[in-house]
Scaffold this active site. Sequence first.
Site, short mmCIF file in Angstrom:
data_model
loop_
_atom_site.label_atom_id
_atom_site.label_comp_id
_atom_site.label_asym_id
_atom_site.label_seq_id
_atom_site.Cartn_x
_atom_site.Cartn_y
_atom_site.Cartn_z
N ASP A 174 0.77 -1.15 0.06
CA ASP A 174 0.05 0.03 0.10
C ASP A 174 0.86 1.15 -0.02
O ASP A 174 0.43 2.34 0.53
CB ASP A 174 -0.84 -0.11 1.26
N GLU A 232 -2.28 4.78 3.23
CA GLU A 232 -2.26 3.57 2.61
C GLU A 232 -3.50 2.69 2.42
O GLU A 232 -3.73 2.16 1.71
CB GLU A 232 -1.38 2.72 3.73
N ARG A 292 2.08 8.34 9.13
CA ARG A 292 2.12 9.96 9.04
C ARG A 292 0.84 10.61 10.00
O ARG A 292 0.90 11.48 10.53
CB ARG A 292 1.83 9.97 7.53
N HIS A 326 13.07 5.80 12.71
CA HIS A 326 12.91 5.93 11.22
C HIS A 326 13.45 7.36 10.96
O HIS A 326 13.60 8.09 11.63
CB HIS A 326 11.21 5.90 11.05
C1 UD1 Z 1 6.74 5.21 3.64
C2 UD1 Z 1 5.15 4.40 3.28
C3 UD1 Z 1 4.34 3.73 4.47
C4 UD1 Z 1 5.51 2.65 4.67
C5 UD1 Z 1 6.86 3.34 5.02
C6 UD1 Z 1 7.67 2.27 5.50
C7 UD1 Z 1 3.97 6.00 1.62
C8 UD1 Z 1 2.98 7.21 1.26
N1 UD1 Z 1 4.42 5.71 2.75
O1 UD1 Z 1 6.20 6.02 4.51
O2 UD1 Z 1 3.44 3.04 3.97
O3 UD1 Z 1 4.87 2.08 5.82
O4 UD1 Z 1 7.30 3.90 4.26
O5 UD1 Z 1 8.76 2.63 6.26
O6 UD1 Z 1 4.11 5.47 0.65
N2 UD1 Z 1 14.02 9.00 4.60
C9 UD1 Z 1 15.13 9.10 4.83
N3 UD1 Z 1 15.77 7.87 4.09
C10 UD1 Z 1 15.10 6.78 3.77
C11 UD1 Z 1 13.62 6.76 4.01
C12 UD1 Z 1 13.08 7.89 4.42
O7 UD1 Z 1 15.70 10.12 4.90
O8 UD1 Z 1 15.86 5.67 3.51
C13 UD1 Z 1 13.08 10.41 5.10
C14 UD1 Z 1 12.81 11.49 4.06
O9 UD1 Z 1 13.19 12.56 4.38
C15 UD1 Z 1 11.75 11.07 3.38
C16 UD1 Z 1 10.87 10.70 4.68
O10 UD1 Z 1 11.72 9.99 5.44
O11 UD1 Z 1 11.18 12.24 2.71
C17 UD1 Z 1 9.61 10.42 4.46
O12 UD1 Z 1 9.69 9.09 3.98
P1 UD1 Z 1 8.22 8.68 2.98
O13 UD1 Z 1 8.52 7.54 1.97
O14 UD1 Z 1 7.43 9.75 2.36
O15 UD1 Z 1 7.43 8.24 4.06
P2 UD1 Z 1 7.60 7.03 5.19
O16 UD1 Z 1 6.57 7.48 6.57
O17 UD1 Z 1 8.84 6.48 5.01
N1 UDP Z 2 12.71 -3.32 9.86
C1 UDP Z 2 14.18 -3.20 9.62
N2 UDP Z 2 14.91 -2.45 10.38
C2 UDP Z 2 14.35 -1.74 11.29
C3 UDP Z 2 12.86 -1.67 11.33
C4 UDP Z 2 12.18 -2.45 10.65
O1 UDP Z 2 14.63 -4.02 8.77
O2 UDP Z 2 15.08 -0.96 12.04
C5 UDP Z 2 12.05 -4.35 8.92
C6 UDP Z 2 10.93 -5.10 9.77
O3 UDP Z 2 11.47 -6.45 10.19
C7 UDP Z 2 9.79 -5.33 8.62
C8 UDP Z 2 9.89 -3.97 7.73
O4 UDP Z 2 11.17 -3.59 8.25
O5 UDP Z 2 10.11 -6.29 7.77
C9 UDP Z 2 8.93 -3.12 8.24
O6 UDP Z 2 9.04 -1.97 7.73
P1 UDP Z 2 8.23 -0.39 8.15
O7 UDP Z 2 7.79 -0.67 9.57
O8 UDP Z 2 9.18 0.57 7.85
O9 UDP Z 2 7.12 -0.29 7.10
P2 UDP Z 2 5.56 -1.01 7.18
O10 UDP Z 2 5.57 -2.49 7.30
O11 UDP Z 2 4.80 -0.47 8.45
O12 UDP Z 2 4.99 -0.59 5.91
#
Ligand code: UD1
Ligand code: UDP
Length: 374
Positions: free
Chosen positions: A97, A133, A213, A244
């Site tokens: 999602d 999502e 979010r 995160h």
């Molecule tokens: C995204 C997904 C969410 C998922 C999550 C898993 C959407 C809208 N959201 O949310 O469904 O649960 O990923 O973790 O698709 N950032 C970094 N480095 C990274 C990753 C993120 O710096 O490797 C920071 C950046 O500032 C980025 C922000 O995190 O802009 C948000 O990332 P984004 O993918 O928009 O949202 P997530 O909360 O990670």
């Molecule tokens: N995970 C990871 N490192 C971390 C935290 C989570 O590899 O520090 C893994 C976890 O085992 C799971 C996945 O990331 O498989 C979940 O990702 P996240 O919670 O970011 O996203 P969501 O599942 O909520 O979309």
Amino acid sequence: MTHKIFLIIGTRPDAIKMAPVIREIKMQSVLEPIVVATAQHREMLDQVLKVFDIKVDYDLNIMRSNQSLDNITISALDGIAKLLDKYKPSMTVVQGDTTSSFVGGLASFYRKIPIAHVEAGLRTNDLFHPFPEEANRRLLDAISQLLFPPTKIALQNLQAENVPIEKCFITGNTAIDSLMWIINQKKPISIPELEKITSDKSKRIIVITAHRRESFGAPFLEFIAAIRELSKGFPDVLIIYPVHLNPNVDDPVRSGLSGIDNILLPKPLGYADFVTLMNRAYFILTDSGGIQEEAPVLGKPVLVLRDVTERPEAVEAGAAKIVGMHRDKILVESRKLLLDDQEYRKIAQKRFIYGDGKASKRIVKKIMKYLGDS
Ligand code: UD1
Ligand code: UDP
């Protein structure tokens, strides 16, 4: 004839859940995988690509700091559309999602390229929880030709929306394929400090992750206050919270929880290290979707930091409890787990609720059948 198959990934969980599908597709001589990473996540995606040794064919590198949903959508749509026009694949496979997955589906739909949706049918029935999502997965399910609900409940959700039953196949969740794969790899912990902590069995460890979010702002501050209180009430318990990288998470968590003796705030851990940490945990507090699926396999109780979950199976089985980002609920349920041994043991049982580790095999078999190759 070989069929080109687009596999689209963007975030950490996309890559973890698609890795076994990519591996399985590679094993079929009639399928030619083309892996497209939007790189909606950068560092967190790269960690996963490395551990699974996933070769990305196209990396759109779209991530920006503190990116908006519009930014992700526009950049990913533009990049994926160009690649679809160039390669004209027989099918696009997306999972879950995330916005990258949704956009991969949308660009394919615009070109009448069939879509296979891995992890279809998950619902909270609340469009704003989780946001965005719940909308992403509903929209994907509406435009997909093959739908792979992981569980019976997910299939029932699709049936309730009148999705034709002949398009849907229960497969289990590929998260469990990956979890079993990584456990079998028996990788040593890559961070010496973490190795020392996890091998010392004298302390109980609570593992935390949170990033949704809809919780930014006030809910996050309430949750942070609860964790401070928990850490004070149980100085002998160690709290490990890999934070995160989203600044909306990282900033308040580090300003609210740094400098406390029994709280560690590492950066996101590599998947292998994180699974080892989960295995060592006494219980887990999380708003993550994937961790709700993984923890029961490891027999770890989960307190879910959300008001609703699209993964009700673990709650129904007694492996998870909903606590939201609410101070009182977090504290009451955490204390119960820490103080009531009988209650703890009832919850802390290994259960395969979301799959048996063979979801990807089932998925690829159905894809081959759809394309007329089996
Ligand atoms: C995204 C997904 C969410 C998922 C999550 C898993 C959407 C809208 N959201 O949310 O469904 O649960 O990923 O973790 O698709 N950032 C970094 N480095 C990274 C990753 C993120 O710096 O490797 C920071 C950046 O500032 C980025 C922000 O995190 O802009 C948000 O990332 P984004 O993918 O928009 O949202 P997530 O909360 O990670
Ligand atoms: N995970 C990871 N490192 C971390 C935290 C989570 O590899 O520090 C893994 C976890 O085992 C799971 C996945 O990331 O498989 C979940 O990702 P996240 O919670 O970011 O996203 P969501 O599942 O909520 O979309």
